[in-house]
Design an enzyme around this catalytic site. Structure first.
Site, PDB file in Angstrom:
ATOM      1  N   GLY A  29      42.620  47.680  43.919  1.00  0.00           N
ATOM      2  CA  GLY A  29      42.714  46.257  43.587  1.00  0.00           C
ATOM      3  C   GLY A  29      42.532  46.034  42.107  1.00  0.00           C
ATOM      4  O   GLY A  29      42.574  46.978  41.315  1.00  0.00           O
ATOM      5  N   ASN A  30      42.365  44.786  41.717  1.00  0.00           N
ATOM      6  CA  ASN A  30      42.114  44.464  40.311  1.00  0.00           C
ATOM      7  C   ASN A  30      41.244  43.222  40.211  1.00  0.00           C
ATOM      8  O   ASN A  30      40.904  42.610  41.223  1.00  0.00           O
ATOM      9  CB  ASN A  30      43.441  44.321  39.550  1.00  0.00           C
ATOM     10  CG  ASN A  30      44.263  43.162  40.063  1.00  0.00           C
ATOM     11  OD1 ASN A  30      43.855  42.002  39.966  1.00  0.00           O
ATOM     12  ND2 ASN A  30      45.422  43.465  40.646  1.00  0.00           N
ATOM     13  N   ARG A  31      40.908  42.827  38.991  1.00  0.00           N
ATOM     14  CA  ARG A  31      39.897  41.797  38.760  1.00  0.00           C
ATOM     15  C   ARG A  31      40.421  40.366  38.739  1.00  0.00           C
ATOM     16  O   ARG A  31      39.714  39.464  38.312  1.00  0.00           O
ATOM     17  CB  ARG A  31      39.167  42.068  37.444  1.00  0.00           C
ATOM     18  CG  ARG A  31      38.372  43.346  37.447  1.00  0.00           C
ATOM     19  CD  ARG A  31      37.595  43.477  36.150  1.00  0.00           C
ATOM     20  NE  ARG A  31      36.849  44.721  36.071  1.00  0.00           N
ATOM     21  CZ  ARG A  31      35.685  44.935  36.683  1.00  0.00           C
ATOM     22  NH1 ARG A  31      35.126  43.980  37.407  1.00  0.00           N
ATOM     23  NH2 ARG A  31      35.073  46.096  36.557  1.00  0.00           N
ATOM     24  N   ALA A  96      48.334  39.032  39.490  1.00  0.00           N
ATOM     25  CA  ALA A  96      48.125  40.362  38.910  1.00  0.00           C
ATOM     26  C   ALA A  96      48.581  41.364  39.967  1.00  0.00           C
ATOM     27  O   ALA A  96      47.793  41.842  40.783  1.00  0.00           O
ATOM     28  CB  ALA A  96      46.659  40.550  38.547  1.00  0.00           C
TER      29      ALA A  96
END
Ligand code: C5P
Length: 222
Positions: A29-31, A96
């Site tokens: 995943g990402n932030r 994102a």
């Protein structure tokens, strides 16, 4: 019926991160918090637009008047966007999107039997570039989160992806952007740019919608 500068205009947005499964319990995943995309969806509604939002996994309430579709992976996001994109006039890619996904997803939880492990990743399609390349492409807007020289990298991305506008911002330890309520952006288009200083994402979204509306009307005069 709604009034406002974007009355009758249909907007499709993506927001939030994507999750790329490794096995039934783990993902890459990402932030991204999704806050910028959700604030934009709200601002587009205020400007009178009809708004659809394809959201990755976020813990945010759906803004009033927005039709929301929840997805998890980049491929699900791409599919939903391609389903809906023929019905929109403006597309804003705020998500994102994970650039890569595990090639193989284990169907059982992977056991820690080894000191090292490798996960082989394959590229995801670029949703924004795909939309911009459609024969009946909507007016397209992207984002570029960069850890250095955001305007330079963003302008390269705007040209490479053949999109109408791009919003550049710095991300990293002490900067705005991910997981924050405030952000600072530079919006770039062919022949112009505008810097939007650090502000609450709601305020920033309203400024972005005003600028997007100006460029959209410039391209499709009434
Ligand atoms: O190339 P980069 O990932 O930095 O580009 C960011 C922009 O492209 C964002 O607008 C993002 O939503 C979009 N994007 C996309 N699909 C991808 C990767 C990025 O739509 N697979």
């Amino acid at each position: 019926f709604s009034s406002g500068p974007l009355s009758g205009v249909r907007v499709l947005l993506t927001a939030g991160p994507t999750r790329e499964p490794i096995d039934p319990v783990r993902f890459i995943g990402n932030r991204s918090s999704g806050k910028m995309g959700f604030a934009l969806a709200r601002a587009f509604v205020s400007a009178g637009a009809t708004v659809e939002l394809v959201a990755g996994p976020v813990s945010l309430a759906t803004p009033a008047g927005v039709a929301r579709f929840d997805v998890e992976t980049a491929r699900e996001m791409e599919q939903k966007v391609l389903d809906r994109v023929t019905e929109c006039d403006i597309f804003v890619g705020c998500a994102a999107v994970a650039d890569y996904r595990p090639e193989v997803v284990a169907d059982q939880k992977i056991k820690k039997n080894n000191e090292q492990m490798e996960i082989h990743l394959v590229r995801n399609n670029d949703i924004l570039a795909t939309v911009a390349a459609l024969s009946k492409a909507p007016f397209t807007v992207g984002f570029a989160a960069e850890t250095q020289a955001p305007e330079t990298y963003a302008e390269k991305k705007r040209i490479a992806k053949k999109i109408d506008m791009i919003a550049a911002n710095l991300v990293g330890a002490s900067e705005g952007g991910f997981e924050r309520d405030e952000n600072a952006l530079t919006l770039l288009w062919e022949g112009g740019q505008k810097r939007l200083p650090l502000a609450d994402k709601g305020m920033l979204a309203e400024q972005l919608v005003t600028l997007i509306t100006e460029r959209y009307e410039n391209r499709y005069p009434a």
